[in-house]
Design a protein around this motif. Structure first.
Motif: not given
Length: 381
Positions: A113-117, A120-121
């Motif tokens: 997963w991208p860190r930003w995602l 966000l999750a």
């Protein structure tokens, strides 16, 4: 003008910043010579030049100046910490929560997963849980508020339990006087602080890799590898404790809900929520929650009250010796006696917040003692 002078002037002109102190003139004298030397220091890898030679630490003046500056710095820092103590507590609590969310975010990142995602999750799930809590508790609180007139009438009737307590302790005056205003102001202040902590925690967890790198840059290169190992181990223990404590509280709330529903205790969802929230506080939290739920259960019948008391006593035993060690104990690795002492000292020093952070601080101190202090003390001279 000789060729050498022209070369020096050209080098000085190149080193003189285009947007600072223009125009460049030859009458800058020694500064122009320094600029000419600076032009030779600048490289693509180090555009501002390499580090200069260190100062002579044996200089008496430097030693005295360093000592005086150290005293002033310590006093100034202590004073600033005292002035900003409330804000620093909020920042520390936000970092504490960010470390609790980091194991989940890092797990998602390791699974591509991208860190930003991942951040966000985690934020979306947290907001969804908070929203669900409000939707669950809100109607119950509204129902209780609708019964306020009946409670006020009962408070004025000496023949009721509420009326007797009101006559003895002046509950109505307490709830309708300045104390009620102070309580309301405290509640709104706590809500504002909660919003600040949550927002800071989101920023911390989003930028944690850069914060980690910057923190380790303050450690000398010779000691940095060891600092990385110790620092990451401490952060892992703190994060594991926070996440594990939340899981234990959810188990406490769900098990309490099942028992309260089975026994027919009034307001089971509200009481189970109180149990889950108070169970976040080590040692005293679950005991307090059990007392509250048991008092409500006794309004049904002595049998229901006794069964509720028995459940919370049994659950307290299971949580201390089965649930908490299985979920949190393997990560924190703090002896039970040290846990109790840390909780008592944390509560005495900073109330509920002190109790919440006492165990991870004790875990960090325990790790440092066993990895740095004790090995040096045990080593032969």
């Amino acid at each position: 003008m000789s060729q050498q002078t022209q070369d020096l002037d050209g080098a000085a002109r190149r080193a003189h910043h285009d947007f600072i102190g223009q125009p460049h003139t030859p009458d800058e004298g020694p500064i122009a010579r320094a600029e000419a030397s600076a032009d030779g220091l600048s490289t693509p890898d180090a555009p501002l030049g390499p580090l200069g030679p260190p100062l002579d630490r044996r200089s008496t003046f430097l030693r005295g100046a360093a000592a005086a500056a150290g005293v002033v710095l310590v006093l100034t820092a202590s004073w600033l910490v005292y002035l900003a103590r409330s804000e620093l507590v909020l920042i520390g609590l936000a970092l504490f929560l960010a470390l609790g969310a980091e194991p989940v975010v890092s797990w998602l990142v390791r699974h591509r997963w991208p860190r930003w995602l991942g951040v966000l999750a985690v934020v979306v799930v947290g907001l969804a849980a908070a929203t669900g809590f409000v939707l669950l508790v809100g109607p119950l609180l509204a129902d209780q508020a609708a019964q306020a007139p009946a409670y006020l009438r009962a408070a004025q009737d000496r023949g009721t339990l509420i009326g007797d307590l009101n006559a003895r302790f002046g509950l109505q005056e307490y709830l309708t006087g300045d104390q009620a205003f102070a309580v309301g102001r405290t509640v709104f202040g706590a809500l504002g602080s909660t919003v600040v902590v949550v927002v800071l925690a989101v920023y911390f967890v989003a930028d944690l890799p850069r914060i980690r790198r910057t923190a380790y840059r303050f450690v000398p290169a010779s000691r940095r590898p060891r600092a990385v190992l110790l620092g990451d181990a401490i952060a892992q223990r703190v994060g594991g404790y926070v996440l594990g404590n939340v899981l234990v509280s959810l188990i406490a709330g769900l098990s309490s809900l099942a028992v309260l529903l089975a026994l027919g205790v009034p307001y089971p969802f509200l009481l189970a929520t109180v149990v889950a929230v108070l169970d976040l506080v080590p040692v005293a939290g679950s005991v307090t929650a059990g007392i509250i739920a048991s008092l409500v259960a006794f309004t049904v019948s002595p049998t229901v009250g006794g069964l509720t008391v028995g459940f919370f006593v049994l659950y307290r035993f299971l949580e201390d010796y089965l649930v908490f060690p299985g979920v949190v104990g393997r990560v924190v690795k703090v002896p039970a006696l040290l846990t109790l002492i840390a909780v008592l000292l944390g509560g005495a020093l900073y109330g509920i917040i002190g109790v919440l952070i006492a165990i991870p601080i004790a875990a960090a101190a325990h790790l440092l003692l066993h990895e740095t202090v004790f090995p040096r003390l045990d080593a032969d001279d």
